[in-house]
Design an enzyme around this catalytic site. Structure first.
Site, PDB file in Angstrom:
ATOM      1  N   HIS A  71      13.463  -2.030  -2.572  1.00 18.89           N
ATOM      2  CA  HIS A  71      12.978  -0.703  -2.200  1.00 18.89           C
ATOM      3  C   HIS A  71      11.621  -0.836  -1.518  1.00 18.89           C
ATOM      4  O   HIS A  71      10.843  -1.751  -1.805  1.00 18.89           O
ATOM      5  CB  HIS A  71      12.867   0.176  -3.446  1.00 18.89           C
ATOM      6  CG  HIS A  71      12.602   1.615  -3.147  1.00 18.89           C
ATOM      7  ND1 HIS A  71      11.334   2.094  -2.890  1.00 18.89           N
ATOM      8  CD2 HIS A  71      13.435   2.681  -3.057  1.00 18.89           C
ATOM      9  CE1 HIS A  71      11.401   3.389  -2.654  1.00 18.89           C
ATOM     10  NE2 HIS A  71      12.664   3.771  -2.746  1.00 18.89           N
TER      11      HIS A  71
ATOM     12  N   GLU B 297      16.348   3.134   4.630  1.00 17.90           N
ATOM     13  CA  GLU B 297      15.325   4.097   4.241  1.00 17.90           C
ATOM     14  C   GLU B 297      14.110   3.900   5.142  1.00 17.90           C
ATOM     15  O   GLU B 297      13.248   3.065   4.852  1.00 17.90           O
ATOM     16  CB  GLU B 297      14.954   3.949   2.770  1.00 17.90           C
ATOM     17  CG  GLU B 297      14.798   2.509   2.257  1.00 17.90           C
ATOM     18  CD  GLU B 297      14.013   2.445   0.971  1.00 17.90           C
ATOM     19  OE1 GLU B 297      14.010   3.410   0.216  1.00 17.90           O
ATOM     20  OE2 GLU B 297      13.367   1.407   0.743  1.00 17.90           O
TER      21      GLU B 297
END
Length: 209
Positions: A53, A125
């Site tokens: 992430h 993302e």
């Protein structure tokens, strides 16, 4: 979060829902106080785990090599990695988006055989759209997702790679994103914290598949 995995696992037992964790360590065992191993997650009946992430990369300094080791650790424990990739605002403004995300996918899946690569889920993302209220348009998401799948098919031989979009996903934009042919789902962050809106988002996504 790790502290909720046991309770959530009990709550969804017997349902069609799967349980995912936010992170894991790359080592199977050893003196790594405070870290969570893949086997610990399996003991909690976790099936999916987020790896790489943007916050792990930027705040905790996780590089592509470390992320790759985590992917191997997850696959070795029959967990499905959700490998996050995405560019910074400066990289996007320098027209480096495709270069950055292709590198992150290729490095993240380095050494993963084609037979296992299809067990990995990619989450695109764009870092500039996470928690900022900014969002990539559905067309931008489609362009990047299509490029990622093309690169995976040619370089990694992953023929069935699934790519999710994550970056200020909410109940107002989920339907438009899901209408894009190469957007296979969404990775939801802040919008999951408000139950009514999150339920509406889930209903929209479920109605589009």
């Amino acid at each position: 979060p790790f502290t909720a995995l046991s309770a959530v696992g009990a709550a969804i037992e017997g349902s069609h829902l799967a349980l995912g964790a936010q992170n894991l360590h790359d080592k199977t065992n050893g003196a790594f106080t405070g870290e969570i191993s893949a086997s610990m997650l399996r003991d909690l009946h976790v099936t999916h785990v987020i790896i790489g992430h943007s916050e792990r990369r930027s705040i905790f300094g996780e590089d592509d090599a470390f992320v790759n080791r985590k992917v191997h650790a997850a696959l070795g424990a029959t967990l499905r990695p959700i490998l996050c990739v995405g560019e910074l605002l400066a990289e996007r403004e320098a027209n480096q988006t495709m270069e950055v995300v292709r590198r992150q996918v290729e490095k993240g899946l380095e050494g993963v055989p084609a037979a296992k690569a299809d067990h990995v889920i990619i989450a695109y993302e764009p870092v500039w759209a996470i928690g900022t209220g900014e969002e990539a348009s559905p067309e931008i998401a489609q362009e990047v997702h299509e490029a990622l799948k093309r690169a995976a098919r040619s370089n990694i031989k992953a023929l069935e790679l699934r790519v999710l979009y994550g970056g200020s996903v909410n109940a107002d934009n989920a339907s438009a994103l899901m209408r894009m042919p190469d957007v296979d789902g969404v990775l939801v962050g802040g919008a999951s914290l408000e139950a009514v809106g999150f339920r509406r988002l889930c209903e929209q996504v479920a109605g589009s598949v």
